[in-house]
Design an enzyme around this catalytic site. Structure first.
Site, PDB file in Angstrom:
ATOM      1  CB  CYS A 175     103.401  48.838 -11.924  1.00 46.55           C
ATOM      2  SG  CYS A 175     103.117  49.914 -10.494  1.00 46.55           S
TER       3      CYS A 175
ATOM      4  CD  GLU B  40     110.980  49.451 -12.425  1.00 41.14           C
ATOM      5  OE1 GLU B  40     111.150  50.672 -12.212  1.00 41.14           O
ATOM      6  OE2 GLU B  40     110.693  48.639 -11.525  1.00 41.14           O
TER       7      GLU B  40
END
Length: 344
Positions: free
Chosen positions: A116, A146
């Site tokens: 992203c 993440e």
């Protein structure tokens, strides 16, 4: 299409009445939409199989749908058979440590990075702190992909993970060491604020990132839940157990006043015998949950209740993240877009 009415609408019938407060925004964010598009486009352009390292997003419905199209999900690059080394491999939306693309290059693999853009922004913020000689404090959850990816942008020892206010109190930096912080993009806004306040109290010279780390979609979905949770007898959040942003929505609903808040992946997981008598249901979906499951859950309640759906609009999202240049020559059909939107 869902029919929406005002709060004053009265329904009749033999079934008990239920008002569903349906959050908007909810479900897919721009980063998730982009990541799924990348896998679909790669399959269309290069054929099958297309390998995907880790779940492209944290949702089994999406993963299983992509598997049917020809995506093969792996955890490590060494799982790709030698005879398929020419096939593309896609990195998930959560981001990866720098060692992963380095490994791909060493193996002569063709990879597409679906990280992203907002996660990539956090990576750049951490790298910027490091270049300025600061030790990086990462507010996040241990083991989340993440967090692993962000910590993996810098050398070992350059980042300290801060999960709680207790971690703030126990952290002992070296004398004279400058500090800078970043955060995981999918955290609870409220929890992060408390941790950040504790850090700033202990380390007033600590440097902030150049821009907010918690992403717009996380913030918007939490604000929508806060708006609709007070007075709700039950709050359902559509999402996977390993989805950080979805789990945070459950916590936000409980704190904001919902009597009960639950995370479900499908309508089949609703514990009908446990929810008791309800008249107001809050409903939202995490950023990796497709809209078709929200529709499925509403239909399940319509089987048992006379349902009125009240759409609670708290923000309008216009973000759109384009795919990488290598895939822009491939056209997505209406059928492809329906799949991307979870309407298969």
């Amino acid at each position: 299409m869902l029919q929406t009415t005002s709060n004053g609408t009265v329904t009749t019938g033999t079934k008990p009445s239920l008002t569903i407060r349906l959050c908007q925004p909810r479900g897919f964010c721009a980063g998730v939409d982009r990541a799924i598009q990348i896998v679909v486009l790669a399959i269309k352009k290069y054929g099958t199989p297309v390998y995907v390292r880790h779940e492209i997003v944290h949702n089994r419905y999406v993963v299983e749908g992509l598997q049917k199209l020809g995506a093969v999900f792996i955890e490590e690059l060494n799982e790709i058979p030698d005879e398929n080394q020419h096939c593309p491999v896609v990195f998930s939306a959560h981001g990866v440590p720098k060692s992963v693309p380095a490994d791909a290059k060493a193996r002569n693999l063709f990879y597409l990075d679906a990280t992203c853009p907002l996660v990539s922004k956090v990576h750049k913020q951490a790298i910027r702190h490091h270049r300025h000689g600061r030790h990086v404090l990462l507010i996040g959850h241990a083991g989340h992909p993440e967090v692993i990816g962000t910590m993996g942008q810098l050398p070992d020892g350059a980042v300290t993970l801060i999960e709680t206010e207790d971690d703030v109190r126990s952290f002992q930096p070296q004398d004279g060491l400058e500090l800078g912080f970043v955060t995981q993009t999918t955290l609870s806004v409220e929890d992060t604020a408390h941790i950040l306040e504790a850090l700033q109290e202990r380390f007033p010279a600590m440097q902030a990132p150049a821009a907010e780390s918690i992403c717009y979609a996380t913030t918007n979905r939490q604000e929508a839940v806060k708006e609709t949770a007070p007075g709700a007898d039950l709050y359902l959040v559509v999402g996977a157990p390993n989805s950080s942003n979805s789990r945070r929505l459950v916590e936000v609903a409980e704190r904001a006043g919902a009597r009960m808040s639950l995370l479900v992946q499908r309508a089949s997981e609703i514990p009908w015998d446990d929810i008791g008598d309800i008249s107001i249901l809050g409903l939202s979906a995490g950023a990796s949950a497709p809209e078709i499951i929200v529709d499925e859950i509403i239909e399940a309640f319509k089987q048992r209740f006379e349902v009125t759906v009240d759409l609670a609009i708290t923000a309008t999202e216009t973000e759109d993240f384009p795919v990488m240049r290598a895939l822009r020559d491939v056209e997505l059909t209406k059928a492809d877009m329906a799949f991307v939107n979870g309407e298969r």
